[in-house]
Design a protein around this motif. Structure first.
Motif, short mmCIF file in Angstrom:
data_model
loop_
_atom_site.label_atom_id
_atom_site.label_comp_id
_atom_site.label_asym_id
_atom_site.label_seq_id
_atom_site.Cartn_x
_atom_site.Cartn_y
_atom_site.Cartn_z
N GLU A 1 1.04 -1.56 -0.29
CA GLU A 1 0.47 0.32 -0.46
C GLU A 1 0.67 0.87 0.50
O GLU A 1 0.83 1.90 -0.92
N THR A 2 1.86 1.17 0.49
CA THR A 2 2.49 2.45 0.59
C THR A 2 4.02 2.81 -0.55
O THR A 2 3.34 4.37 -0.93
N GLU A 3 3.96 1.97 -1.25
CA GLU A 3 4.34 2.11 -2.31
C GLU A 3 3.69 2.24 -3.30
O GLU A 3 3.84 4.02 -3.62
N LEU A 4 2.35 1.82 -3.64
CA LEU A 4 1.44 2.16 -4.48
C LEU A 4 0.93 3.59 -4.41
O LEU A 4 0.94 4.43 -5.07
N SER A 5 0.79 3.81 -3.09
CA SER A 5 0.07 5.66 -2.60
C SER A 5 1.23 6.14 -3.53
O SER A 5 0.70 7.26 -4.26
N GLU A 6 2.57 5.59 -2.39
CA GLU A 6 3.71 7.47 -3.64
C GLU A 6 4.01 7.30 -4.59
O GLU A 6 3.96 8.42 -5.52
N ALA A 7 3.91 5.80 -5.52
CA ALA A 7 4.09 6.01 -6.43
C ALA A 7 2.69 6.21 -7.19
O ALA A 7 2.70 7.06 -8.71
N LEU A 8 1.27 6.43 -7.00
CA LEU A 8 0.50 7.07 -7.26
C LEU A 8 0.26 8.13 -6.60
O LEU A 8 -1.27 8.76 -7.45
N GLU A 9 0.62 8.97 -6.29
CA GLU A 9 0.05 10.38 -5.17
C GLU A 9 -1.30 10.13 -4.54
O GLU A 9 -1.67 11.10 -5.58
N VAL A 10 -1.45 9.15 -4.44
CA VAL A 10 -2.62 9.15 -3.61
C VAL A 10 -2.60 8.95 -2.16
O VAL A 10 -1.39 8.23 -2.24
#
Length: 215
Positions: free
Chosen positions: A37-46
């Protein structure tokens, strides 16, 4: 290195799900790979909320598997998963093919033929898998059966994953084989020979099934 670009509209979990789904379908995330979740939220900027909701949506589609001690991973299909998907897809395709042969219009058949022709432009296995799915989308649309269409949509993402898993095992001769198989499928549908078409569709499914179970 970031594997995905930023989402265009922040906070929209359906768009986040679309981004993650596309990353799975084009091979950026392989079966069994962690979806943090953390990596995805950073990559997608959400924020992590939409990511969590997106992963839940993808889990319902069968693309993501979640365990309390491991978190979310891209689904890795078991042999039972492969067998169940193959048998269910086969049952749906029998009805779809029969209806297409029985009642498809020339426009319907032309669209199916067009999706097969698009395979000539696919030059990677993942692009070819997308073309394969698009071909079967066109077949189900031509069947003109709303509940059958819904049943296909319910397993469509898992079938896509099935085919991605298949090319992960072997790509030897894959691109030309798929082009040739689909040219034959189109010809059978054009001829209106339901038994011949059903036989070819079954052979097409069996080739992928055999790679996954005997390769």
């Amino acid at each position: 290195m970031t594997k995905m670009g930023p989402a265009r509209r922040r906070g929209l979990s359906t768009e986040v799900a679309d981004e993650i789904r596309e990353a799975i379908f084009d091979g950026r995330y392989a079966p069994g790979e962690a979806l943090r979740e953390t990596e995805l939220s950073e990559a997608l900027e959400v924020s992590r909320g939409p990511v969590r909701e997106a992963l839940q949506k993808l889990e319902r589609e069968g693309l993501v598997h979640t365990e309390w001690h491991r978190g979310a991973t891209v689904t890795a299909l078991s042999l039972q998963d492969v067998a169940e998907l193959d048998s269910l897809r086969g049952a749906l395709e029998v009805l779809a093919v029969r209806r297409v042969v029985d009642q498809a219009t020339d426009a319907d058949l032309s669209l199916i033929e067009k999706t097969a022709a698009a395979m000539d432009r696919a030059d990677t296995p993942h692009e070819m898998v997308r073309c394969d799915i698009a071909f079967h989308d066109a077949v189900y649309a031509a069947a003109n059966h709303s509940r059958l269409q819904q049943a296909w949509e319910a397993i469509r993402s898992q079938v896509h994953l099935f085919l991605i898993t298949r090319v992960g095992v072997s790509t030897d001769g894959y691109l030309e084989q798929i082009r040739e198989e689909h040219r034959d499928l189109v010809a059978a549908l054009r001829l209106g020979n339901v038994d011949g078409a059903l036989k070819l569709f079954a052979e097409h499914r069996r080739h992928a099934f055999d790679v996954l179970t005997k390769g």
